[in-house]
Design a protein around this motif. Structure first.
Motif, PDB file in Angstrom:
ATOM      1  N   PHE A  38       6.178  35.132  -6.391  1.00 58.92           N
ATOM      2  CA  PHE A  38       6.306  33.698  -6.122  1.00 58.92           C
ATOM      3  C   PHE A  38       7.653  33.180  -6.616  1.00 58.92           C
ATOM      4  CE2 PHE A  38       1.684  34.281  -6.349  1.00 58.92           C
ATOM      5  CZ  PHE A  38       1.306  33.672  -5.160  1.00 58.92           C
ATOM      6  N   THR A  39       8.357  32.520  -5.723  1.00 56.87           N
ATOM      7  CA  THR A  39       9.609  31.868  -6.081  1.00 56.87           C
ATOM      8  C   THR A  39       9.282  30.484  -6.652  1.00 56.87           C
ATOM      9  OG1 THR A  39       9.880  30.806  -3.925  1.00 56.87           O
ATOM     10  CG2 THR A  39      10.743  33.058  -4.180  1.00 56.87           C
ATOM     11  N   PRO A  40      10.258  29.813  -7.297  1.00 52.17           N
ATOM     12  CA  PRO A  40      10.007  28.438  -7.781  1.00 52.17           C
ATOM     13  C   PRO A  40       9.542  27.496  -6.674  1.00 52.17           C
ATOM     14  CG  PRO A  40      11.998  29.318  -8.786  1.00 52.17           C
ATOM     15  CD  PRO A  40      11.555  30.331  -7.765  1.00 52.17           C
ATOM     16  N   VAL A  41      10.109  27.659  -5.452  1.00 52.28           N
ATOM     17  CA  VAL A  41       9.689  26.809  -4.339  1.00 52.28           C
ATOM     18  C   VAL A  41       8.244  27.114  -3.953  1.00 52.28           C
ATOM     19  CG1 VAL A  41      10.084  26.240  -1.915  1.00 52.28           C
ATOM     20  CG2 VAL A  41      12.027  26.526  -3.451  1.00 52.28           C
ATOM     21  N   ASN A  42       7.867  28.397  -3.944  1.00 50.40           N
ATOM     22  CA  ASN A  42       6.477  28.767  -3.652  1.00 50.40           C
ATOM     23  C   ASN A  42       5.510  28.096  -4.621  1.00 50.40           C
ATOM     24  OD1 ASN A  42       7.310  32.223  -2.791  1.00 50.40           O
ATOM     25  ND2 ASN A  42       7.241  30.385  -1.529  1.00 50.40           N
ATOM     26  N   LYS A  43       5.873  28.090  -5.901  1.00 53.43           N
ATOM     27  CA  LYS A  43       5.005  27.492  -6.924  1.00 53.43           C
ATOM     28  C   LYS A  43       4.863  25.989  -6.705  1.00 53.43           C
ATOM     29  CE  LYS A  43       6.228  31.009 -10.348  1.00 53.43           C
ATOM     30  NZ  LYS A  43       6.946  31.284 -11.632  1.00 53.43           N
ATOM     31  N   LYS A  44       5.965  25.334  -6.316  1.00 48.64           N
ATOM     32  CA  LYS A  44       5.898  23.890  -6.041  1.00 48.64           C
ATOM     33  C   LYS A  44       4.967  23.607  -4.865  1.00 48.64           C
ATOM     34  CE  LYS A  44      10.534  22.734  -7.751  1.00 48.64           C
ATOM     35  NZ  LYS A  44      11.873  22.195  -7.378  1.00 48.64           N
ATOM     36  N   PHE A  91      10.258  18.302  -4.876  1.00 52.15           N
ATOM     37  CA  PHE A  91      10.802  19.209  -3.871  1.00 52.15           C
ATOM     38  C   PHE A  91      12.287  18.940  -3.640  1.00 52.15           C
ATOM     39  CE2 PHE A  91       6.355  19.610  -2.106  1.00 52.15           C
ATOM     40  CZ  PHE A  91       6.259  20.975  -2.296  1.00 52.15           C
ATOM     41  N   PHE A  92      12.671  17.649  -3.648  1.00 57.13           N
ATOM     42  CA  PHE A  92      13.995  17.243  -3.180  1.00 57.13           C
ATOM     43  C   PHE A  92      14.974  16.845  -4.288  1.00 57.13           C
ATOM     44  CE2 PHE A  92      10.778  16.057  -0.001  1.00 57.13           C
ATOM     45  CZ  PHE A  92      11.158  16.915   1.019  1.00 57.13           C
ATOM     46  N   LEU A  93      14.479  16.239  -5.362  1.00 55.23           N
ATOM     47  CA  LEU A  93      15.380  15.706  -6.379  1.00 55.23           C
ATOM     48  C   LEU A  93      16.260  16.767  -7.049  1.00 55.23           C
ATOM     49  CD1 LEU A  93      13.191  12.932  -8.048  1.00 55.23           C
ATOM     50  CD2 LEU A  93      15.109  12.669  -6.455  1.00 55.23           C
ATOM     51  N   PRO A  94      15.795  18.006  -7.255  1.00 54.56           N
ATOM     52  CA  PRO A  94      16.709  19.014  -7.812  1.00 54.56           C
ATOM     53  C   PRO A  94      17.954  19.250  -6.958  1.00 54.56           C
ATOM     54  CG  PRO A  94      14.450  19.756  -8.042  1.00 54.56           C
ATOM     55  CD  PRO A  94      14.408  18.512  -7.193  1.00 54.56           C
ATOM     56  N   ARG A 163      15.803  29.989   7.883  1.00 53.62           N
ATOM     57  CA  ARG A 163      15.603  30.947   6.798  1.00 53.62           C
ATOM     58  C   ARG A 163      15.448  30.267   5.438  1.00 53.62           C
ATOM     59  NH1 ARG A 163      20.209  35.494   8.410  1.00 53.62           N
ATOM     60  NH2 ARG A 163      19.307  36.048  10.457  1.00 53.62           N
ATOM     61  N   LEU A 164      15.532  28.945   5.409  1.00 55.42           N
ATOM     62  CA  LEU A 164      15.371  28.200   4.164  1.00 55.42           C
ATOM     63  C   LEU A 164      13.941  27.665   4.056  1.00 55.42           C
ATOM     64  CD1 LEU A 164      18.616  26.028   3.856  1.00 55.42           C
ATOM     65  CD2 LEU A 164      17.946  27.959   2.429  1.00 55.42           C
ATOM     66  N   PRO A 165      13.194  28.038   3.030  1.00 59.00           N
ATOM     67  CA  PRO A 165      11.855  27.464   2.853  1.00 59.00           C
ATOM     68  C   PRO A 165      11.882  25.944   2.771  1.00 59.00           C
ATOM     69  CG  PRO A 165      12.156  29.354   1.411  1.00 59.00           C
ATOM     70  CD  PRO A 165      13.492  29.070   2.015  1.00 59.00           C
ATOM     71  N   MET A 166      12.915  25.391   2.122  1.00 55.15           N
ATOM     72  CA  MET A 166      12.995  23.944   1.967  1.00 55.15           C
ATOM     73  C   MET A 166      13.189  23.231   3.304  1.00 55.15           C
ATOM     74  SD  MET A 166      12.406  22.504  -0.894  1.00 55.15           S
ATOM     75  CE  MET A 166      13.071  20.933  -0.360  1.00 55.15           C
ATOM     76  N   PHE A 167      13.786  23.891   4.272  1.00 53.96           N
ATOM     77  CA  PHE A 167      13.932  23.292   5.597  1.00 53.96           C
ATOM     78  C   PHE A 167      12.562  23.046   6.215  1.00 53.96           C
ATOM     79  CE2 PHE A 167      13.908  24.116  10.197  1.00 53.96           C
ATOM     80  CZ  PHE A 167      14.686  23.044  10.636  1.00 53.96           C
TER      81      PHE A 167
END
Length: 233
Positions: A38-44, A91-94, A163-167
């Motif tokens: 799990f990446t940090p984004v996955n955990k969020k 998700f976005f503020l960092p 390819r960006l999870p955040m996208f």
């Protein structure tokens, strides 16, 4: 105690968009069982999904929705929306609040909590739908997703956005929050009409399904950031 934790109706399969929308929160959780690291984004994502399931349970289960008042589940929205805002904004503020603006990572959720606090403490408003905080949650969330897309365009560090999870997270939340804003608008602004509200509520269920599909894709995508050189003639 068990009756407050188990919602039998949640597990019943219904060909209803609203009900399927609530059940769709399980999709990212089930897919996460097959992820090895799990990446940090996955955990969020998983924390946001788990909290959303908890919120859906508390506000819709017959044993819990009217726990504060026999005819209203609004107190749950007063209490839980600030925490949902904290998870969504994280998700976005960092990405958006860096350097000297780093303080916004906590100041923005803190300000949101202060705005929600009067509705929690007021004995009358506590049992009424929190139109202000839910509306702000939708509007600020939409603005954060749009600002993140602007950030992506300005950074120019990724050749393939898919390819960006955040996208995928930002895309899903933009659609979902737009649907939530439409639902909020129908409750607070438009004069109540049962058929109109039901159609908007079903539409919001479809947006919820889309959000969870996008969150599932974000869980499966492995981030690969490629620095590219852009030349302009």
């Amino acid at each position: 105690m068990w009756k407050y934790l188990y919602n039998e109706e949640f597990w019943i399969l219904k060909l209803d968009v609203t009900h399927l929308g609530i059940q769709s929160w399980l999709i990212p959780l089930l897919i996460s069982l097959f992820i090895r690291r799990f990446t940090p984004v996955n955990k969020k994502i998983l924390v946001f999904v788990a909290f959303s399931i908890l919120m859906e349970h508390l506000t819709t289960d017959h044993e819990t929705e009217n726990l504060f008042h026999e005819n209203s589940n609004s107190p749950w929205y007063h209490l839980l929306t600030p925490f949902l805002f904290l998870l969504m904004s994280n998700f976005f503020l960092p990405y958006l609040a860096k350097g000297r603006y780093r303080w916004l990572r906590w100041a923005l959720p803190g300000a949101f909590f202060l705005i929600a606090l009067p509705g929690i403490l007021d004995e009358t408003k506590f049992y009424q739908f929190p139109g202000l905080t839910v509306g702000l949650y939708c509007v600020i969330g939409i603005l954060l997703t749009l600002l993140y897309f602007v950030y992506l365009l300005n950074s120019l560090t990724t050749a393939y956005l898919e390819r960006l999870p955040m996208f995928w997270i930002a895309s899903g939340l933009l659609i979902y929050l737009s649907g939530n804003f439409l639902l909020w608008f129908s409750i607070v602004v438009v004069e109540y009409d049962s058929s109109f509200f039901s159609s908007i509520y079903r539409l919001n269920g479809g947006f919820t399904i889309l959000l969870n599909c996008f969150l599932t894709i974000a869980l499966l995508v492995r981030e690969r950031t490629e620095k590219r050189e852009y030349t302009y003639k």
